[in-house]
Design an enzyme around this catalytic site. Structure first.
Site, PDB file in Angstrom:
ATOM      1  N   TYR A   1      -1.686  -0.608  10.966  1.00  0.00           N
ATOM      2  CA  TYR A   1      -1.916  -1.162   9.623  1.00  0.00           C
ATOM      3  C   TYR A   1      -0.741  -0.824   8.706  1.00  0.00           C
ATOM      4  O   TYR A   1      -0.189  -1.690   8.019  1.00  0.00           O
ATOM      5  CB  TYR A   1      -3.228  -0.608   9.051  1.00  0.00           C
ATOM      6  CG  TYR A   1      -3.361  -0.776   7.559  1.00  0.00           C
ATOM      7  CD1 TYR A   1      -3.679  -2.009   7.006  1.00  0.00           C
ATOM      8  CD2 TYR A   1      -3.144   0.300   6.685  1.00  0.00           C
ATOM      9  CE1 TYR A   1      -3.768  -2.171   5.634  1.00  0.00           C
ATOM     10  CE2 TYR A   1      -3.239   0.154   5.315  1.00  0.00           C
ATOM     11  CZ  TYR A   1      -3.551  -1.088   4.797  1.00  0.00           C
ATOM     12  OH  TYR A   1      -3.631  -1.248   3.442  1.00  0.00           O
TER      13      TYR A   1
ATOM     14  N   SER B   1       0.838  -1.197   0.000  1.00  0.00           N
ATOM     15  CA  SER B   1       0.000   0.000   0.000  1.00  0.00           C
ATOM     16  C   SER B   1       0.868   1.239   0.000  1.00  0.00           C
ATOM     17  O   SER B   1       1.985   1.236   0.550  1.00  0.00           O
ATOM     18  CB  SER B   1      -0.866  -0.013   1.263  1.00  0.00           C
ATOM     19  OG  SER B   1      -1.433   1.244   1.486  1.00  0.00           O
TER      20      SER B   1
ATOM     21  N   LYS C   1       2.276  -3.287   6.723  1.00  0.00           N
ATOM     22  CA  LYS C   1       2.660  -3.325   5.301  1.00  0.00           C
ATOM     23  C   LYS C   1       4.165  -3.109   5.160  1.00  0.00           C
ATOM     24  O   LYS C   1       4.834  -3.786   4.358  1.00  0.00           O
ATOM     25  CB  LYS C   1       1.869  -2.279   4.504  1.00  0.00           C
ATOM     26  CG  LYS C   1       0.381  -2.591   4.392  1.00  0.00           C
ATOM     27  CD  LYS C   1       0.116  -3.879   3.593  1.00  0.00           C
ATOM     28  CE  LYS C   1      -1.338  -4.288   3.596  1.00  0.00           C
ATOM     29  NZ  LYS C   1      -1.600  -5.593   3.000  1.00  0.00           N
TER      30      LYS C   1
HETATM   31  C1  UD1 Z   1      -5.899   4.664   3.599  1.00  0.00           C
HETATM   32  C2  UD1 Z   1      -4.511   4.335   3.135  1.00  0.00           C
HETATM   33  C3  UD1 Z   1      -4.541   3.178   2.187  1.00  0.00           C
HETATM   34  C4  UD1 Z   1      -5.264   2.012   2.821  1.00  0.00           C
HETATM   35  C5  UD1 Z   1      -6.666   2.437   3.197  1.00  0.00           C
HETATM   36  C6  UD1 Z   1      -7.350   1.293   3.900  1.00  0.00           C
HETATM   37  C7  UD1 Z   1      -3.019   6.248   3.009  1.00  0.00           C
HETATM   38  C8  UD1 Z   1      -2.513   7.385   2.197  1.00  0.00           C
HETATM   39  N1  UD1 Z   1      -3.921   5.473   2.445  1.00  0.00           N
HETATM   40  O1  UD1 Z   1      -6.568   5.196   2.517  1.00  0.00           O
HETATM   41  O2  UD1 Z   1      -3.235   2.800   1.891  1.00  0.00           O
HETATM   42  O3  UD1 Z   1      -5.314   0.937   1.943  1.00  0.00           O
HETATM   43  O4  UD1 Z   1      -6.581   3.553   4.100  1.00  0.00           O
HETATM   44  O5  UD1 Z   1      -8.514   1.696   4.514  1.00  0.00           O
HETATM   45  O6  UD1 Z   1      -2.606   6.021   4.111  1.00  0.00           O
HETATM   46  N2  UD1 Z   1     -12.946  10.657   3.491  1.00  0.00           N
HETATM   47  C9  UD1 Z   1     -13.961  11.543   3.807  1.00  0.00           C
HETATM   48  N3  UD1 Z   1     -15.099  11.046   4.363  1.00  0.00           N
HETATM   49  C10 UD1 Z   1     -15.288   9.714   4.606  1.00  0.00           C
HETATM   50  C11 UD1 Z   1     -14.241   8.808   4.270  1.00  0.00           C
HETATM   51  C12 UD1 Z   1     -13.074   9.322   3.725  1.00  0.00           C
HETATM   52  O7  UD1 Z   1     -13.827  12.751   3.601  1.00  0.00           O
HETATM   53  O8  UD1 Z   1     -16.355   9.342   5.133  1.00  0.00           O
HETATM   54  C13 UD1 Z   1     -11.715  11.181   2.881  1.00  0.00           C
HETATM   55  C14 UD1 Z   1     -10.464  10.899   3.686  1.00  0.00           C
HETATM   56  O9  UD1 Z   1     -10.217  11.926   4.601  1.00  0.00           O
HETATM   57  C15 UD1 Z   1      -9.420  10.842   2.571  1.00  0.00           C
HETATM   58  C16 UD1 Z   1     -10.187  10.307   1.382  1.00  0.00           C
HETATM   59  O10 UD1 Z   1     -11.556  10.513   1.660  1.00  0.00           O
HETATM   60  O11 UD1 Z   1      -8.984  12.124   2.261  1.00  0.00           O
HETATM   61  C17 UD1 Z   1      -9.949   8.827   1.130  1.00  0.00           C
HETATM   62  O12 UD1 Z   1     -10.167   8.126   2.350  1.00  0.00           O
HETATM   63  P1  UD1 Z   1     -10.236   6.541   2.413  1.00  0.00           P
HETATM   64  O13 UD1 Z   1     -11.120   6.041   1.328  1.00  0.00           O
HETATM   65  O14 UD1 Z   1     -10.559   6.164   3.815  1.00  0.00           O
HETATM   66  O15 UD1 Z   1      -8.793   6.075   2.022  1.00  0.00           O
HETATM   67  P2  UD1 Z   1      -7.371   6.544   2.621  1.00  0.00           P
HETATM   68  O16 UD1 Z   1      -7.492   6.959   4.031  1.00  0.00           O
HETATM   69  O17 UD1 Z   1      -6.753   7.484   1.662  1.00  0.00           O
END
Ligand code: UD1
Length: 350
Positions: free
Chosen positions: A160, A135, A164
């Site tokens: 987590y 990841s 990795k």
């Molecule tokens: C993270 C990890 C990724 C991992 C994944 C597993 C990093 C950069 N990435 O992904 O490697 O496989 O977790 O879960 O560490 N968001 C919202 N509202 C929500 C959910 C998410 O605004 O309800 C935003 C988050 O703040 C983020 C983006 O959407 O900016 C993506 O979030 P998410 O889909 O949870 O993935 P990551 O956190 O990027």
């Protein structure tokens, strides 16, 4: 090495989100996937979806990767049936950042311990080709974007992320002591979307943590409004930036990586990391707009507080995967979001 009907590939976590799509991509490329999953965070209906798409009985084994004797029986049975396992796509792992903070030992046991057991058994059966589900989380909060594979690892942001990093290290050290082991470490950015048939997709149990499953459930009326985690980040629109790639592009990258493993001729071990992303960053607000364009739906959302542990901006320099695996992400963000929505609609009606 070109696949033959006899090139059997073990897919651990084969009933999971990415593993199931990779199994279909393997089948389409002419390999014979053998699925393994403990069904801790997945359901048999995913295996049914894989079987429908592959149009034949893909073998499935309900095994935990930490169960060495069950693994030994599986590898032995495959040899006795004339179908030796020749490569492994290893997906089986826990993947929720927040859960890992609450249960670090469980993450160490399953993610790192599971890999250790799998490698010990696989080596005993002389299986040398491993594609590992890593990841971009290994990079932590990068100083420079896009990140390439030489970007130094930062201190892991979560247990987590640490698993990795640790698994990559275990694989490197393990390969170094074994003749002709070939390992591809695939560092995924943010996989989203679903198979275009809507027979496979992400099946989050409970309230989704990740953006796209929450967003699609909010639009479907299963959840309340989506909370955008933070609108005051140092980005053009104030929301975090990620590199979202279609899960089928990611699935196809695994086939390319496996082929790369089979094509290595050196007797020395080869371990190589590959970033898998589109090379394009999109903010949370841009994702919402792209979803609305792709589907004609309106996303209910509110701006909320920052989520702890989120990195601000990260996207991939995936040029190594292009040059060495011949792989690039081909599907657009809109296409991935339209497929995610089609899958959500099917889930709702099932
Ligand atoms: C993270 C990890 C990724 C991992 C994944 C597993 C990093 C950069 N990435 O992904 O490697 O496989 O977790 O879960 O560490 N968001 C919202 N509202 C929500 C959910 C998410 O605004 O309800 C935003 C988050 O703040 C983020 C983006 O959407 O900016 C993506 O979030 P998410 O889909 O949870 O993935 P990551 O956190 O990027």
């Amino acid at each position: 090495m070109s696949p033959t009907p006899k090139t059997h590939v073990l897919v651990t976590g084969g009933a999971g989100y990415i593993g199931s799509h990779a199994a279909v991509a393997l089948h389409e490329a002419g390999y014979a996937p053998v699925l393994l999953d403990n069904l801790h965070n997945s359901e048999m209906q995913v295996v049914d979806g894989v079987r429908k798409l592959c149009d034949h009985e893909v073998p499935f084994h309900a095994i935990d990767v930490r169960d060495a004797s069950a693994l030994e029986s599986l590898f032995r049975d495959c040899i006795e049936a004339g179908n030796p396992i020749q490569g492994i796509l290893h997906f089986a792992a826990h993947k929720a950042v927040g859960e890992s903070v609450a249960h670090p030992a469980m993450y160490a046991s399953n993610n790192v311990g599971g890999l250790g057991t799998l490698l010990q058994v696989a080596s005993a059966f002389d299986v040398r080709n491993v594609v590992f589900s890593s990841s971009c989380t290994v990079y932590g909060e990068p100083d420079v974007v896009p990140v390439d594979e030489s970007t130094p690892f930062q201190e892991a942001e979560s247990p987590y992320g640490w698993t990795k990093q640790a698994c990559e290290r275990v694989l490197k050290d393990h390969a170094a002591t074994h003749v002709a082991h070939r390992v591809a470490l695939l560092r995924y950015f943010n996989p989203i979307g679903a198979h275009p048939s809507a027979l496979l997709g992400e099946l989050p149990l409970g309230v989704p943590n990740n953006l796209i499953p929450f967003l699609t459930q909010a639009v479907a009326g299963i959840r309340g409004a989506l909370t955008v985690f933070g609108g005051d980040y140092p980005t053009p629109d104030g929301t975090c930036i990620r590199d979202y790639l279609h899960v089928m592009d990611l699935a196809e990258a695994h086939v390319a990586a496996l082929r790369w493993c089979f094509d290595q001729t050196a007797h020395t071990p080869v371990v190589r990391s590959f970033n898998l992303g589109t090379g394009q960053g999109a903010s949370v607000l841009e994702v919402i707009q792209a979803f609305e364009r792709a589907t004609g739906e309106t996303v209910p959302f509110t701006m909320g507080e920052r989520r702890s542990g989120d990195v601000v901006s990260i996207w991939a320099d995936a040029s190594r995967a292009k040059e060495e695996l011949g792989w690039t992400a081909e599907r657009s963000l809109e296409e991935a979001l339209a497929d995610a929505w089609r899958w959500q609609q099917r889930l709702k009606t099932r």
